[in-house]
Design a protein around this motif. Structure first.
Motif, mmCIF file in Angstrom:
data_model
loop_
_atom_site.group_PDB
_atom_site.id
_atom_site.type_symbol
_atom_site.label_atom_id
_atom_site.label_comp_id
_atom_site.label_asym_id
_atom_site.label_seq_id
_atom_site.Cartn_x
_atom_site.Cartn_y
_atom_site.Cartn_z
ATOM 1 N N PRO A 76 0.811 -1.226 0.000
ATOM 2 C CA PRO A 76 0.000 0.000 0.000
ATOM 3 C C PRO A 76 0.842 1.273 0.000
ATOM 4 N N GLN A 77 1.930 1.293 0.783
ATOM 5 C CA GLN A 77 2.738 2.510 0.858
ATOM 6 C C GLN A 77 3.448 2.808 -0.471
ATOM 7 N N ALA A 78 3.803 1.741 -1.200
ATOM 8 C CA ALA A 78 4.438 1.934 -2.507
ATOM 9 C C ALA A 78 3.414 2.433 -3.520
ATOM 10 N N ARG A 79 2.218 1.857 -3.506
ATOM 11 C CA ARG A 79 1.159 2.289 -4.421
ATOM 12 C C ARG A 79 0.785 3.744 -4.157
ATOM 13 N N ARG A 80 0.694 4.092 -2.897
ATOM 14 C CA ARG A 80 0.330 5.470 -2.529
ATOM 15 C C ARG A 80 1.412 6.454 -2.982
ATOM 16 N N ALA A 81 2.674 6.071 -2.795
ATOM 17 C CA ALA A 81 3.784 6.955 -3.184
ATOM 18 C C ALA A 81 3.827 7.161 -4.702
ATOM 19 N N GLU A 84 1.063 9.546 -5.706
ATOM 20 C CA GLU A 84 1.422 10.937 -5.400
ATOM 21 C C GLU A 84 2.484 11.460 -6.369
ATOM 22 N N GLN A 96 -4.139 5.412 -4.382
ATOM 23 C CA GLN A 96 -3.374 4.163 -4.420
ATOM 24 C C GLN A 96 -4.151 3.069 -5.132
ATOM 25 N N ALA A 287 9.168 -1.609 -0.601
ATOM 26 C CA ALA A 287 9.162 -0.832 0.639
ATOM 27 C C ALA A 287 10.027 0.419 0.540
ATOM 28 N N PRO A 290 8.628 4.676 -1.402
ATOM 29 C CA PRO A 290 8.260 6.007 -0.898
ATOM 30 C C PRO A 290 9.458 6.914 -0.665
ATOM 31 N N THR A 291 10.507 6.389 -0.050
ATOM 32 C CA THR A 291 11.713 7.205 0.187
ATOM 33 C C THR A 291 12.367 7.606 -1.122
ATOM 34 N N GLU A 294 10.208 10.314 -2.873
ATOM 35 C CA GLU A 294 10.006 11.559 -2.134
ATOM 36 C C GLU A 294 11.302 12.291 -1.807
#
Length: 414
Positions: A76-81, A84, A96, A287, A290-291, A294
């Motif tokens: 989820p965090q990768a899809r959300r990033a 964005e 996402q 994982a 996002p970093t 961003e």
């Protein structure tokens, strides 16, 4: 080289492997091999990924939190990033749920074609283009119809041909921007016309943006998703080229479709079920996304673009010194360019394939015959290499030309 079925479709990796094999079989050349055939910038020391990306992957791996399976559609965090990241250039916001993580852009291509395949359907592909589309289409029993790009118009899409080739069974038009293999970048107005034509014909657009933002000419990169309110767009991309990490195999399949054509629960469920049978990228790579997205400094991107621009200029200028090849359009983006081969100036070269194999055996320089990307008697040259390698490669290509040039023509010119 003719493609009568999926098993006969040539791949870039396949022909480059044969070219390398031909060099090894000679086994007598002291020259180091210079490959300008594969779009893998990491092969040259002037292209390295950002420390931010390396540290993010290391941190994710060493955390021990990402050794298990990821959800089949992606973390989820990768899809959300990714949603964005892509939304920065769009007039609307992605969520996402619009994003599905794939194992590189190649898997995203296969997903797109698998989702569109149905009995009797056809798809419009650019020529020259990326041969994986044809290969995937053949396996999915999708008829391929080729739309010729126009070299004298900056490799724009021939919209009259799009209309002429399309019928009630056409499901999509593929747009590769920035262009592989042509090095072109489509402007806003041309992409708008493409979207309007697709709307008129009732087909969607598959936007291959694996080279997204790698534009260094006068034309800025415009994502096809900007026109998602005009026509439904499936956007395909990856970390591979912009972050110089093709081996990480982190790609995405995204529904850039603000009007909700893909929001039907049955369509979403079909997407999810198909991803249940796929293997995505390693969980710790996901994982780190996002970093990576961003925190990468803009200076890293500027350095990459500057290196690509300088390399493309070297190629463009050196080509002018070799009469048998000609570049119709100065590269403005991506990492490759198409070069026209004039066989009349060569006395013992039969076609582009013959040219590339003899060049490999005699000069240990590898470039891709245009036949591999759909354009016979052209060549694709990748300029994602260091300047010294490019200079040496063109010195050898020039020697090769002089060795094989038509002496009668040279005398007449003199």
């Amino acid at each position: 080289m003719e493609s009568n079925g999926a098993t006969n479709t040539i791949t870039i990796k396949g022909i480059l492997s044969l070219l390398m094999q031909s060099i090894e079989e000679e086994d007598k050349s002291p020259k180091r091999v210079i490959s300008l055939g594969m779009g893998d910038p990491s092969a040259y020391s002037c292209f390295r990924t950002t420390p931010v990306a390396q540290q993010a992957v290391s941190d994710a791996l060493l955390s021990h939190d990402f050794h298990g399976y990821a959800p089949t559609v992606g973390l989820p965090q990768a899809r959300r990033a990714i949603a964005e990241y892509l939304s920065r250039d769009l007039p609307y916001k992605l969520s996402q749920d619009d994003v599905f993580i794939t194992s590189g852009c190649t898997q995203a291509i296969d997903v797109a074609l698998a989702m569109l395949a149905r009995p009797g359907a056809n798809i419009l592909l650019p020529r020259p283009g990326f041969p994986i589309y044809e290969l995937c289409a053949k396996f999915r029993q999708l008829e391929v119809r080729y739309v010729d790009l126009l070299p004298d118009s900056g490799w724009e899409i021939d919209l009259d041909a799009v209309e002429a080739l399309s019928d009630q069974n056409t499901v999509a038009l593929v747009v590769i921007n920035p262009g592989n293999p042509c090095g072109n970048v489509y402007g806003y107005q041309h992409l708008k016309k493409v979207a309007e034509m697709a709307k008129k014909l009732g087909i969607l657009v598959i936007a291959d943006e694996v080279y997204g933002h790698l534009a260094f000419g006068n034309t800025p990169f415009v994502p096809m998703g900007v026109f998602g309110s005009v026509v439904p767009v499936l956007t395909l991309g990856s970390l591979s080229k912009r972050w110089i990490v093709p081996g990480w195999r982190l790609g995405w399949f995204v529904t850039t479709d603000p009007l909700g054509s893909f929001k039907d629960p049955k369509i979403i469920e079909r997407f999810k079920k198909y991803f249940d049978i796929l293997g995505g990228p390693a969980t710790f790579i996901q994982a780190a996304v996002p970093t990576i997205l961003e925190q990468t400094d803009e200076l890293f991107f500027k350095k990459t673009l500057n290196t690509l621009k300088n390399s493309s200029v070297i190629c463009y200028e050196r080509i002018k010194e070799i009469p048998c090849i000609d570049c119709a359009h100065r590269p403005e983006g991506s990492m490759a360019m198409m070069v026209k081969l004039n066989l009349e100036l060569l006395e013992d070269i039969s076609d582009d394939i013959d040219f590339c194999f003899k060049l490999a055996r005699e000069e240990s320089v590898i470039i891709l015959p245009g036949t591999a990307v759909g354009l016979k008697n052209w060549l694709r040259i990748t300029f994602a290499a260091d300047q010294s390698s490019l200079e040496e490669a063109f010195n050898r290509i020039k020697c090769f030309y002089l060795r094989h040039s038509d002496q009668t023509h040279n005398i007449l010119e003199f």
